[in-house]
Design an enzyme around this catalytic site. Structure first.
Site, PDB file in Angstrom:
ATOM      1  N   ARG A 167       0.835  -1.219   0.000  1.00 13.37           N
ATOM      2  CA  ARG A 167       0.000   0.000   0.000  1.00 13.37           C
ATOM      3  C   ARG A 167       0.869   1.270   0.000  1.00 13.37           C
ATOM      4  O   ARG A 167       0.539   2.261   0.638  1.00 13.37           O
ATOM      5  CB  ARG A 167      -0.935   0.051   1.206  1.00 13.37           C
ATOM      6  CG  ARG A 167      -1.906  -1.105   1.315  1.00 13.37           C
ATOM      7  CD  ARG A 167      -2.929  -1.057   0.175  1.00 13.37           C
ATOM      8  NE  ARG A 167      -4.076  -1.896   0.448  1.00 13.37           N
ATOM      9  CZ  ARG A 167      -4.179  -3.185   0.112  1.00 13.37           C
ATOM     10  NH1 ARG A 167      -3.189  -3.782  -0.512  1.00 13.37           N
ATOM     11  NH2 ARG A 167      -5.268  -3.858   0.382  1.00 13.37           N
ATOM     12  N   SER A 240     -10.835  -1.569   3.433  1.00 12.08           N
ATOM     13  CA  SER A 240     -10.031  -1.774   4.646  1.00 12.08           C
ATOM     14  C   SER A 240      -9.679  -0.426   5.241  1.00 12.08           C
ATOM     15  O   SER A 240      -9.114   0.433   4.549  1.00 12.08           O
ATOM     16  CB  SER A 240      -8.720  -2.479   4.312  1.00 12.08           C
ATOM     17  OG  SER A 240      -8.960  -3.743   3.769  1.00 12.08           O
ATOM     18  N   GLU A 344      -5.208   2.727   6.747  1.00  7.31           N
ATOM     19  CA  GLU A 344      -4.887   2.521   5.347  1.00  7.31           C
ATOM     20  C   GLU A 344      -5.555   3.626   4.539  1.00  7.31           C
ATOM     21  O   GLU A 344      -5.053   4.072   3.514  1.00  7.31           O
ATOM     22  CB  GLU A 344      -5.419   1.145   4.920  1.00  7.31           C
ATOM     23  CG  GLU A 344      -4.782   0.569   3.685  1.00  7.31           C
ATOM     24  CD  GLU A 344      -5.709   0.573   2.494  1.00  7.31           C
ATOM     25  OE1 GLU A 344      -5.205   0.603   1.370  1.00  7.31           O
ATOM     26  OE2 GLU A 344      -6.928   0.563   2.677  1.00  7.31           O
TER      27      GLU A 344
HETATM   28  N1  EPU Z   1     -10.045 -12.315   9.839  1.00 10.97           N
HETATM   29  C1  EPU Z   1     -10.646 -12.481  11.072  1.00 10.97           C
HETATM   30  N2  EPU Z   1     -11.949 -12.106  11.186  1.00 10.97           N
HETATM   31  C2  EPU Z   1     -12.672 -11.630  10.144  1.00 10.97           C
HETATM   32  C3  EPU Z   1     -12.054 -11.452   8.896  1.00 10.97           C
HETATM   33  C4  EPU Z   1     -10.732 -11.815   8.759  1.00 10.97           C
HETATM   34  O1  EPU Z   1     -10.044 -12.937  12.024  1.00 10.97           O
HETATM   35  O2  EPU Z   1     -13.852 -11.320  10.346  1.00 10.97           O
HETATM   36  C5  EPU Z   1      -8.634 -12.736   9.698  1.00 10.97           C
HETATM   37  C6  EPU Z   1      -8.568 -14.158   9.172  1.00 10.97           C
HETATM   38  O3  EPU Z   1      -7.492 -14.804   9.783  1.00 10.97           O
HETATM   39  C7  EPU Z   1      -8.275 -13.973   7.705  1.00 10.97           C
HETATM   40  C8  EPU Z   1      -7.396 -12.743   7.750  1.00 10.97           C
HETATM   41  O4  EPU Z   1      -7.969 -11.923   8.776  1.00 10.97           O
HETATM   42  O5  EPU Z   1      -7.608 -15.054   7.158  1.00 10.97           O
HETATM   43  C9  EPU Z   1      -7.324 -12.009   6.453  1.00 10.97           C
HETATM   44  O6  EPU Z   1      -8.634 -11.617   6.056  1.00 10.97           O
HETATM   45  P1  EPU Z   1      -8.952 -11.192   4.550  1.00 10.97           P
HETATM   46  O7  EPU Z   1      -8.537 -12.246   3.618  1.00 10.97           O
HETATM   47  O8  EPU Z   1     -10.361 -10.720   4.500  1.00 10.97           O
HETATM   48  O9  EPU Z   1      -7.962 -10.002   4.273  1.00 10.97           O
HETATM   49  P2  EPU Z   1      -7.467  -8.739   5.113  1.00 10.97           P
HETATM   50  O10 EPU Z   1      -6.051  -8.969   5.500  1.00 10.97           O
HETATM   51  O11 EPU Z   1      -8.417  -8.398   6.205  1.00 10.97           O
HETATM   52  C10 EPU Z   1      -6.484  -7.597   2.985  1.00 10.97           C
HETATM   53  C11 EPU Z   1      -6.596  -6.300   2.261  1.00 10.97           C
HETATM   54  C12 EPU Z   1      -7.914  -6.229   1.492  1.00 10.97           C
HETATM   55  C13 EPU Z   1      -7.947  -7.377   0.492  1.00 10.97           C
HETATM   56  C14 EPU Z   1      -7.786  -8.689   1.256  1.00 10.97           C
HETATM   57  C15 EPU Z   1      -7.659  -9.866   0.322  1.00 10.97           C
HETATM   58  C16 EPU Z   1      -5.320  -4.727   3.574  1.00 10.97           C
HETATM   59  C17 EPU Z   1      -5.349  -3.522   4.455  1.00 10.97           C
HETATM   60  N3  EPU Z   1      -6.487  -5.188   3.184  1.00 10.97           N
HETATM   61  O12 EPU Z   1      -7.510  -7.617   3.970  1.00 10.97           O
HETATM   62  O13 EPU Z   1      -7.946  -5.024   0.765  1.00 10.97           O
HETATM   63  O14 EPU Z   1      -9.158  -7.391  -0.231  1.00 10.97           O
HETATM   64  O15 EPU Z   1      -6.576  -8.657   2.065  1.00 10.97           O
HETATM   65  O16 EPU Z   1      -6.406  -9.828  -0.294  1.00 10.97           O
HETATM   66  O17 EPU Z   1      -4.231  -5.212   3.252  1.00 10.97           O
HETATM   67  C18 EPU Z   1      -8.707  -2.779   0.875  1.00 10.97           C
HETATM   68  O18 EPU Z   1      -7.530  -2.451   0.859  1.00 10.97           O
HETATM   69  O19 EPU Z   1      -9.637  -1.936   0.931  1.00 10.97           O
HETATM   70  C19 EPU Z   1      -9.042  -4.181   0.865  1.00 10.97           C
HETATM   71  C20 EPU Z   1     -10.296  -4.614   0.947  1.00 10.97           C
END
Ligand code: EPU
Length: 348
Positions: A167, A240, A344
């Site tokens: 990012r 996010s 972010e």
């Molecule tokens: N998780 C939880 N509870 C939840 C949701 C997620 O514990 O309710 C934990 C789980 O362990 C899960 C992990 O968080 O495996 C990762 O969750 P997710 O795959 O939804 O991804 P994220 O890390 O929360 C990032 C990006 C998103 C992107 C997703 C998929 C950032 C700040 N965000 O989110 O980007 O879509 O990965 O690659 O890096 C955005 O930037 O607006 C965005 C949506």
């Protein structure tokens, strides 16, 4: 002489930011081409000047005293093909990013499918280095073509010069920020199958390890995102809200020990190796552990299916309500885990 399409004073920005904050800017200027932008009397614009894309990754914290510039430079074209099946595609900065993803998938071009349905426009994608499901904009970029506002000189940055990180990019550095307006980007896509399926549950959503087309992967990504993230048509948000923190291995082990003491010896803390003894821990996990998931505070809320996303729950949230919720989460994560979450979403 080119005519600037739109110049409006005291402009209502509520339809121009996906958080739907009801704020105004002193001046709003919209242009359709690089030539129109070049014609602009930059020196005469109310300061500061903000280049806005789809307004999908920012939080207006109040009325904006300066000028908001929005480019509508469109167009997607194949610029060149290489003998190894590489396809260089140029897209205007004002193209809706997902329209570009759909365009590529419809032509069987691999590369953009994991980035499907990310809100926003191409120019902002190049600044933010948007990413999802194991792919970032910078992985596909070849060049970012810009105009330097103060000198009106065109400047092309090769991807190596863009300093892409999580990012992050050259364009976000304090000494560069706001100097360049993205006109178009050149991406390196490919005709040969190149599925990226390692992240999370893509394989299970896809139902196969060997997708035949980028469109197939795109459909699976769209399904995953729709299940987890708010529909921008119904609920205001900026995706996010926080970055996933990267912490030293020793600190991660302390969090793991704390979690096992609380939940039992089998409890696992989700994490990803970030190299050099560093570990990335999902902020969503910490926010959920702290009981914020689905929490409503006035007109603001933590999204019930993905707690990394803060939402304008009623459509009437004031910036202060989002910021108050942000501060509560940052304080709670700091107190429990000793980690300072960083937003972010850019605060304007
Ligand atoms: N998780 C939880 N509870 C939840 C949701 C997620 O514990 O309710 C934990 C789980 O362990 C899960 C992990 O968080 O495996 C990762 O969750 P997710 O795959 O939804 O991804 P994220 O890390 O929360 C990032 C990006 C998103 C992107 C997703 C998929 C950032 C700040 N965000 O989110 O980007 O879509 O990965 O690659 O890096 C955005 O930037 O607006 C965005 C949506």
């Amino acid at each position: 002489m080119y005519e600037v399409v739109t110049v409006k004073d005291n402009f209502d920005l509520s339809g121009r930011n996906t958080f739907r904050m009801k704020v105004r800017c002193a001046r709003f200027v919209e242009y359709d081409s690089a030539e129109e932008l070049e014609e602009l009397d930059f020196g005469a614009l109310p300061r500061p000047v903000l280049a806005l894309g789809g307004g999908s990754n920012l939080l207006f914290t109040g009325d904006f005293p300066g000028t908001v510039l929005h480019g509508r430079i469109g167009g997607i074209r194949v610029a060149a093909e290489t003998p190894d099946g590489g396809v260089l595609v140029e897209a205007g900065a004002g193209v809706v990013f997902d329209d570009l993803c759909a365009w590529a998938a419809a032509r069987g071009l691999w590369g953009l499918e994991n980035l499907s349905l990310i809100p926003g426009e191409v120019g902002a994608a190049a600044v933010q280095n948007i990413g999802a499901y194991g792919v970032e904009f910078g992985d596909l970029a070849a060049e970012v073509r810009c105009l330097e506002l103060a000198t009106r000189a065109r400047r092309t940055f090769r991807v190596e010069e863009c300093a892409y990180g999580y990012r992050d990019s050259l364009f976000k550095r304090p000494e560069v920020k706001g100097r360049f307006i993205v006109l178009s980007v050149l991406l390196r896509l490919g005709r040969a199958a190149d599925p990226r399926l390692r992240y999370g549950n893509i394989r299970s959503a896809l139902g196969t390890d060997a997708p035949e087309s980028p469109a197939q992967v795109r459909d699976a990504i769209i399904e995953i995102r729709r299940a987890k993230l708010p529909d921008p048509a119904d609920t205001g948000s900026a995706g996010s809200f926080f970055k996933n923190p990267v912490i030293p291995q020793a600190q991660f082990e302390a969090i793991e020990a704390l979690t096992r003491a609380e939940l039992g010896e089998d409890a696992a803390v989700p994490h990803y190796d970030a190299g050099e003894g560093q570990v990335k821990v999902p902020a969503a996990w910490m926010i959920e552990r702290l009981g914020f998931k689905g929490l409503r505070a006035g007109n603001a809320a933590v999204w019930e299916k993905q707690p990394l996303v803060l939402v304008n729950a009623t459509g009437a949230a004031a910036p202060e309500e989002i910021i108050a919720l942000e501060s509560r989460i940052i304080a709670a994560v700091w107190e429990k885990y000793g980690i300072e979450l960083r937003p972010e979403v850019e605060h304007i």
